[in-house]
Write a protein that holds these residues in place. Structure first.
Motif, PDB file in Angstrom:
ATOM      1  N   ALA A 293       0.882  -0.671  -0.315  1.00 53.52           N
ATOM      2  CA  ALA A 293      -0.271   0.163  -0.009  1.00 53.52           C
ATOM      3  C   ALA A 293       1.079   1.036  -0.050  1.00 53.52           C
ATOM      4  CB  ALA A 293      -0.686  -0.462   0.607  1.00 53.52           C
ATOM      5  N   HIS A 294       0.089   2.469  -0.794  1.00 57.88           N
ATOM      6  CA  HIS A 294       1.575   3.293  -0.699  1.00 57.88           C
ATOM      7  C   HIS A 294       0.100   4.556  -0.541  1.00 57.88           C
ATOM      8  CE1 HIS A 294       4.227   0.516  -2.846  1.00 57.88           C
ATOM      9  NE2 HIS A 294       5.099   1.646  -2.882  1.00 57.88           N
ATOM     10  N   ILE A 295       0.706   5.801  -0.010  1.00 54.35           N
ATOM     11  CA  ILE A 295       0.074   6.982   0.021  1.00 54.35           C
ATOM     12  C   ILE A 295       1.223   8.290  -0.716  1.00 54.35           C
ATOM     13  CG2 ILE A 295      -1.298   9.003   1.833  1.00 54.35           C
ATOM     14  CD1 ILE A 295      -2.005   6.148   3.735  1.00 54.35           C
ATOM     15  N   TYR A 296       0.320   8.727  -1.331  1.00 55.67           N
ATOM     16  CA  TYR A 296       0.726  10.186  -2.626  1.00 55.67           C
ATOM     17  C   TYR A 296      -0.256  11.106  -1.701  1.00 55.67           C
ATOM     18  CZ  TYR A 296       3.396  11.576  -6.251  1.00 55.67           C
ATOM     19  OH  TYR A 296       4.546  12.438  -7.222  1.00 55.67           O
ATOM     20  N   GLN A 297       0.984  12.397  -2.312  1.00 49.99           N
ATOM     21  CA  GLN A 297       0.405  13.486  -1.760  1.00 49.99           C
ATOM     22  C   GLN A 297      -0.490  13.632  -2.786  1.00 49.99           C
ATOM     23  OE1 GLN A 297       3.891  16.147  -2.553  1.00 49.99           O
ATOM     24  NE2 GLN A 297       3.389  16.665  -4.107  1.00 49.99           N
ATOM     25  N   GLY A 298      -1.376  14.567  -2.515  1.00 48.66           N
ATOM     26  CA  GLY A 298      -3.154  14.650  -3.607  1.00 48.66           C
ATOM     27  C   GLY A 298      -3.790  16.031  -3.316  1.00 48.66           C
ATOM     28  N   GLY A 299      -5.336  15.548  -3.499  1.00 43.71           N
ATOM     29  CA  GLY A 299      -6.201  16.804  -2.783  1.00 43.71           C
ATOM     30  C   GLY A 299      -6.004  17.846  -3.448  1.00 43.71           C
ATOM     31  N   VAL A 300      -5.097  18.588  -4.872  1.00 41.56           N
ATOM     32  CA  VAL A 300      -5.087  19.455  -5.412  1.00 41.56           C
ATOM     33  C   VAL A 300      -5.753  19.847  -6.554  1.00 41.56           C
ATOM     34  CG1 VAL A 300      -3.376  20.741  -4.003  1.00 41.56           C
ATOM     35  CG2 VAL A 300      -3.018  19.843  -5.896  1.00 41.56           C
TER      36      VAL A 300
ATOM     37  N   VAL B  64       1.563  22.009  -7.820  1.00 40.70           N
ATOM     38  CA  VAL B  64       1.274  22.594  -6.680  1.00 40.70           C
ATOM     39  C   VAL B  64       2.126  24.131  -6.121  1.00 40.70           C
ATOM     40  CG1 VAL B  64       0.968  20.665  -5.176  1.00 40.70           C
ATOM     41  CG2 VAL B  64       3.144  21.250  -5.284  1.00 40.70           C
ATOM     42  N   GLU B  65       2.913  24.551  -7.019  1.00 40.03           N
ATOM     43  CA  GLU B  65       3.466  25.656  -6.926  1.00 40.03           C
ATOM     44  C   GLU B  65       2.775  26.912  -7.408  1.00 40.03           C
ATOM     45  OE1 GLU B  65       7.695  25.185  -7.050  1.00 40.03           O
ATOM     46  OE2 GLU B  65       7.852  24.195  -8.577  1.00 40.03           O
TER      47      GLU B  65
ATOM     48  N   ILE C 149      -8.316  25.673   0.728  1.00 45.48           N
ATOM     49  CA  ILE C 149      -8.019  24.450   1.864  1.00 45.48           C
ATOM     50  C   ILE C 149      -7.188  23.609   0.393  1.00 45.48           C
ATOM     51  CG2 ILE C 149      -8.719  21.324   1.661  1.00 45.48           C
ATOM     52  CD1 ILE C 149     -11.238  22.782   2.875  1.00 45.48           C
ATOM     53  N   GLU C 150      -7.304  24.301  -0.463  1.00 44.95           N
ATOM     54  CA  GLU C 150      -5.964  23.520  -1.297  1.00 44.95           C
ATOM     55  C   GLU C 150      -4.787  24.496  -1.192  1.00 44.95           C
ATOM     56  OE1 GLU C 150      -7.336  23.299  -5.610  1.00 44.95           O
ATOM     57  OE2 GLU C 150      -8.783  21.642  -5.249  1.00 44.95           O
ATOM     58  N   THR C 151      -4.528  25.324  -1.155  1.00 41.08           N
ATOM     59  CA  THR C 151      -3.106  26.002  -0.918  1.00 41.08           C
ATOM     60  C   THR C 151      -2.783  25.325   0.012  1.00 41.08           C
ATOM     61  OG1 THR C 151      -4.662  27.872  -2.375  1.00 41.08           O
ATOM     62  CG2 THR C 151      -2.374  28.370  -0.596  1.00 41.08           C
ATOM     63  N   ALA C 152      -3.442  25.900   1.019  1.00 43.17           N
ATOM     64  CA  ALA C 152      -3.128  24.640   2.694  1.00 43.17           C
ATOM     65  C   ALA C 152      -2.158  23.246   2.218  1.00 43.17           C
ATOM     66  CB  ALA C 152      -4.073  24.369   3.564  1.00 43.17           C
ATOM     67  N   LEU C 153      -2.602  22.279   1.089  1.00 46.53           N
ATOM     68  CA  LEU C 153      -2.483  21.361   1.170  1.00 46.53           C
ATOM     69  C   LEU C 153      -0.897  21.623   0.151  1.00 46.53           C
ATOM     70  CD1 LEU C 153      -5.680  19.400  -0.077  1.00 46.53           C
ATOM     71  CD2 LEU C 153      -4.311  18.973   2.254  1.00 46.53           C
ATOM     72  N   ALA C 154      -1.142  22.480  -0.938  1.00 50.70           N
ATOM     73  CA  ALA C 154      -0.038  22.480  -1.692  1.00 50.70           C
ATOM     74  C   ALA C 154       1.280  22.888  -0.872  1.00 50.70           C
ATOM     75  CB  ALA C 154      -0.656  24.068  -2.534  1.00 50.70           C
ATOM     76  N   LYS C 155       0.874  23.850   0.428  1.00 54.60           N
ATOM     77  CA  LYS C 155       2.137  24.292   1.099  1.00 54.60           C
ATOM     78  C   LYS C 155       2.947  23.089   2.004  1.00 54.60           C
ATOM     79  CE  LYS C 155       0.518  28.920   1.580  1.00 54.60           C
ATOM     80  NZ  LYS C 155      -0.290  30.091   2.652  1.00 54.60           N
ATOM     81  N   VAL C 156       2.002  21.774   2.071  1.00 52.91           N
ATOM     82  CA  VAL C 156       2.973  21.180   2.410  1.00 52.91           C
ATOM     83  C   VAL C 156       3.165  20.115   1.173  1.00 52.91           C
ATOM     84  CG1 VAL C 156       1.660  21.765   5.244  1.00 52.91           C
ATOM     85  CG2 VAL C 156       0.176  19.927   3.658  1.00 52.91           C
TER      86      VAL C 156
ATOM     87  N   GLY D 125       0.970  17.368   7.580  1.00 51.56           N
ATOM     88  CA  GLY D 125       0.331  18.672   7.313  1.00 51.56           C
ATOM     89  C   GLY D 125      -1.250  18.468   7.235  1.00 51.56           C
ATOM     90  N   MET D 126      -1.615  17.269   6.120  1.00 48.30           N
ATOM     91  CA  MET D 126      -3.068  16.887   6.007  1.00 48.30           C
ATOM     92  C   MET D 126      -3.510  16.651   7.197  1.00 48.30           C
ATOM     93  SD  MET D 126      -4.894  14.405   5.345  1.00 48.30           S
ATOM     94  CE  MET D 126      -3.731  12.773   5.469  1.00 48.30           C
ATOM     95  N   SER D 127      -3.005  15.787   8.052  1.00 46.15           N
ATOM     96  CA  SER D 127      -4.068  15.823   9.376  1.00 46.15           C
ATOM     97  C   SER D 127      -3.625  16.567   9.850  1.00 46.15           C
ATOM     98  CB  SER D 127      -2.768  14.230   9.622  1.00 46.15           C
ATOM     99  OG  SER D 127      -3.548  13.864  10.812  1.00 46.15           O
ATOM    100  N   ALA D 128      -3.087  18.001  10.165  1.00 46.67           N
ATOM    101  CA  ALA D 128      -3.524  18.925  10.972  1.00 46.67           C
ATOM    102  C   ALA D 128      -4.376  19.043  10.217  1.00 46.67           C
ATOM    103  CB  ALA D 128      -2.457  19.531  11.258  1.00 46.67           C
TER     104      ALA D 128
END
Length: 675
Positions: A170-177, A182-183, A226-233, A289-292
């Motif tokens: 199982a793998h977890i990869y950043q996303g949600g934007v 992300v830049e 929300i997406e900006t907060a995800l992008a920053k981490v 960061g996502m969890s927070a």
């Protein structure tokens, strides 16, 4: 939308073509494409394909137009004829491949029904979101959405464990934007600001179409926050190119401690994954960061965010206003495309992503004769021998590291044409109820199929590409190279062309994929496909020094306006291009054509080799798409992809008598030789 990570691919495009290169010269290269007003010593790309570029502007429904797009159009027409023939029969036995192909296509093409439905198909998911009462139910809903292919928060997927490649993990990869990089959320340059502004307006328009006219603007701002907060981490694309830093194996308990605000037990229970002990976290800081954010963001705002994910990822299967608004932002604004592609073509593209091997089984019967596989295999074998010779003769590498490199090369797997064992679609149900339902069922089936693999032995015979795809890839964990049927056709591979053209095109492609096993990422994997350092410290330093020279070379290429090639981001592909050309030319020198040295259309065999290379990259591209490519793509644009490796190749200098001081030759102290 399903997420697939395909590493180290050539990233060309998709398609099928007949022999369209026979006019104006010997089969294999059309001399009418030359721009003889430009010297090959000044700009080889312009010399080799300048007239083609001049005479082939970008069509309104495309963001770029190149030899690959010609292939795409031919391939789409072939697939359309196959699918429409199947779809014309409404009486296929239920559960058969042809029934699934027919019902998916007919339902997706039923625009009248889709227009009547409007946004009603997504209302059940909206209702599900509205019923969320607390953060625990929020996590449950995220899990349910992940099961059906909609991926808010992050991306969960299954792949080989990079340090235990014989097992699936199982793998977890950043996303949600929603933006392509992300830049774009954090940079202050004019283009990034413009993209953010347009994106907020786009999100608002989509909410309005989904029945939220009064709240659309407010909702769009919440999504952006929300997406900006995800992008920053999140990691940058460049940071994500490091396979060691993005390999972080954790126990479930360790993951809970790392990201405690996200209820992982509830998530995995909702996903239907039991007894999960180990997860590979690709970006730990993102997960923290996502969890927070789970606690920091209000439940109502999370509901808005979830609704946006539903709208955004299902828009292609909704009514015309959704489709057109998505096109206005992604197609027209981000890529410069003037017109949307016809519906049938968009549906074929979706079917390739969801029912790829079902289409592939029919495709290879029509487009890939058995003799093509044997001929392609012969070239692959020649290139593997050539790579072996290159490694053996490297003057900068120690015998110890050479032995390890040769051991890895000797274990390369080769996949050509199509799988020996086709993917089993028997559990996938396709009906004639609605386009969106079929799409969601296909996504859910694909994910369910993946989830069953967790903890199981890796099947290294499995294909990650469809036979009809014109592309190629190297898999570091499988340590194999794949060349689907789609790429084994002109202009890459033409049985009627001379060896020079085939080795300059298909040979360089094969060499490119082989070299990926030894580029800045691939070299970190051993012969078993595991992340394992097999380099001596001294050889590692020598590689880094040589790779940096290539980074510096590409950093100097201005693409458009103030946009330059990112030499670090594109390093792996640039190493593979240079290595692929070098290895292929080494193999080509053994052919009778090269030894005889007879000219064709006024060009020596060596000169035609490089014409074959340039031909496959002939491309026109809209400014918007070019800027997006420079920002988000690990591949250099076409002009730099052709000229870049040639500027540091002695074989090219000799072929075209390129002298010191000529624009197509860098100074001797900057010449790069890796493989």
């Amino acid at each position: 939308m399903r997420f697939k990570i395909i590493l180290f691919g050539l990233f060309i495009l998709s398609g099928f073509i007949l022999n369209v290169y026979a006019e104006g010269g010997e089969k294999g290269f059309d001399i009418n494409n030359l721009n003889k007003s430009v010297s090959p010593k000044e700009n080889f790309y312009e010399f080799a394909v300048g007239n083609w570029v001049k005479n082939n502007p970008v069509p309104p429904d495309q963001s770029r137009w190149g030899m690959f797009n010609v292939l795409i159009e031919k391939n789409n027409e072939l697939l359309r004829s196959i699918v429409e023939e199947v779809a014309s029969n409404p009486n296929w036995e239920k559960g058969t491949a042809k029934q699934k192909i027919a019902d998916f296509y007919v339902t997706a093409m039923d625009s009248a029904r889709i227009e009547r439905y409007g946004y009603k198909p997504i209302l059940p998911m909206f209702n599900q979101i509205d019923k969320i009462r607390n953060k625990k139910e929020l996590i449950e809903t995220v899990a349910e959405f992940h099961k059906t292919g909609i991926s808010p928060f992050f991306i969960f997927y299954v792949a080989s464990d990079a340090k235990r490649s014989d097992l699936m993990a199982a793998h977890i990869y950043q996303g949600g934007v929603g933006l392509p990089d992300v830049e774009y959320y954090t940079k202050d340059d004019d283009r990034s600001k413009e993209i953010r502004d347009k994106y907020v307006r786009h999100v608002a328009k989509m909410f309005a179409l989904a029945g939220e006219e009064q709240n659309a603007g407010e909702y769009a701002n919440k999504v952006m926050k929300i997406e900006t907060a995800l992008a920053k981490v999140s990691n940058t694309r460049l940071e994500n190119r490091d396979p060691i830093k993005t390999y972080n194996k954790m126990t479930l308990n360790a993951l809970k401690k790392t990201a405690p605000e996200f209820d992982w037990d509830r998530y995995f229970e909702g996903l239907g994954v039991e007894n999960l002990n180990i997860i590979v976290i690709r970006q730990p800081e993102f997960i923290k960061g996502m969890s927070a954010l789970v606690d920091e963001v209000s439940l109502d705002d999370w509901k808005v965010y979830l609704k946006w994910n539903v709208i955004n990822e299902t828009a292609e299967a909704l009514s015309a206003p959704f489709v057109m608004e998505k096109f206005e932002f992604e197609g027209k604004f981000l890529r410069g495309q003037q017109e949307i592609q016809p519906r049938w073509k968009r549906v074929i593209n979706v079917m390739n992503r969801t029912l790829g091997q079902l289409l592939g089984q029919v495709y290879v019967e029509k487009a890939f004769p058995p003799e093509s596989k044997a001929k392609a295999k012969a070239i692959v074998d020649n290139l593997l021998v050539s790579m072996k010779e290159r490694i053996q003769n490297l003057e900068w590498m120690s015998d110890e590291t050479k032995a390890s490199a040769l051991k890895k090369l000797s274990t390369f797997g080769v996949k050509i044409g199509y799988p020996d064992k086709w993917k089993d679609y028997s559990e996938l149900e396709i009906k004639r109820d609605s386009y969106l339902n079929n799409l969601l069922r296909a996504w859910e089936w694909d994910i369910k199929d993946d989830l069953k693999k967790i903890g199981q032995p890796a099947d290294k015979s499995e294909w990650s590409m469809n036979p009809q795809t014109v592309n190629a890839m190297y898999s570091p964990t499988r340590n194999d190279i794949t060349f689907p049927a789609g790429i084994l056709q002109p202009p890459f591979f033409n049985p009627e062309a001379d060896d020079a053209i085939n080795y300059g095109a298909m040979g360089a492609v094969i060499g490119h994929e082989i070299t990926h096993g030894f580029d800045d990422q691939g070299r970190k994997y051993d012969e078993n496909g595991n992340l394992n350092d097999w380099w001596t410290e001294e050889d590692n330093e020598k590689f880094q020094q040589r790779a940096q020279k290539l980074v510096d070379l590409y950093n100097g290429f201005v693409v458009i306006d103030t946009f330059k090639v990112n030499g670090a981001l594109t390093l792996g592909e640039n190493i593979a291009d240079l290595g692929g050309l070098t290895v292929s030319f080494n193999a080509f020198k053994k052919t009778e054509q090269f030894k005889k040295g007879e000219k064709i259309d006024g060009f020596t065999p060596a000169q035609r080799f490089f014409l074959g290379w340039a031909q496959v990259w002939a491309t026109n591209i809209r400014p918007e798409a070019l800027k997006l490519q420079v920002k988000t793509d690990v591949h250099s644009p076409a002009v730099q992809r052709v000229n870049g490796p040639l500027m540091t190749m002695p074989e090219f200098f000799e072929a075209y008598d390129v002298q010191p001081g000529d624009p197509m030759r860098i100074s001797d102290d900057k010449i790069v030789k890796i493989w």
